[in-house]
Design a protein around this motif. Structure first.
Motif: not given
Ligand SMILES: [Zn+2]
Length: 130
Positions: A1-8, A111-130
């Protein structure tokens, strides 16, 4: 995935958070909207600076300007070697933000730490699955 797709994926995470927090307003009051703002700050704003792709010459890496060399050891280890680990990646990235600010007496809301952590996990998930 590229950066723009991670922003999505981060925007999708933001939409889910809006649905979740607005659903809680009736039961828990308007403080939930403040929590939503803190969460979105972590998931949408801080994720522009802290992403697992700091181990490459990516746009997120260039946002650090002269300080991008902080991330050089992770770049030397190889792309997707350390920062893309689902356990250590978020831990390291959040620690790089949290520890220096904590030393200077600046606290980030959970809440900020959780938001950042979930965005990082979403990034990792998308890189491996999509
Ligand atoms: Zn990545």
């Amino acid at each position: 995935m590229n950066g723009n797709e991670h922003y999505k994926s981060n925007y999708f995470l933001g939409v889910l958070a809006i649905i979740y927090f607005f659903g809680r307003v009736n039961d828990h009051g308007y403080d939930e909207l403040i929590s939503l703002g803190k969460f979105l700050f972590g998931a949408l704003i801080l994720s522009l600076f802290l992403s697992p792709d700091l181990d490459t010459d990516s746009s997120v890496s260039n946002r650090w300007m002269i300080f991008k060399y902080i991330w050089h050891p992770f770049k030397s280890a190889g792309h997707r070697e350390i920062l893309h680990n689902p356990v250590w990646g978020p831990f390291i990235l959040i620690a790089f933000l949290w520890v220096p600010l904590k030393i200077y007496g600046i606290d980030f809301p959970i809440e900020t730490i959780i938001g950042l952590g979930l965005s990082i996990e979403a990034h990792i998930f998308c890189d491996y699955v999509l």
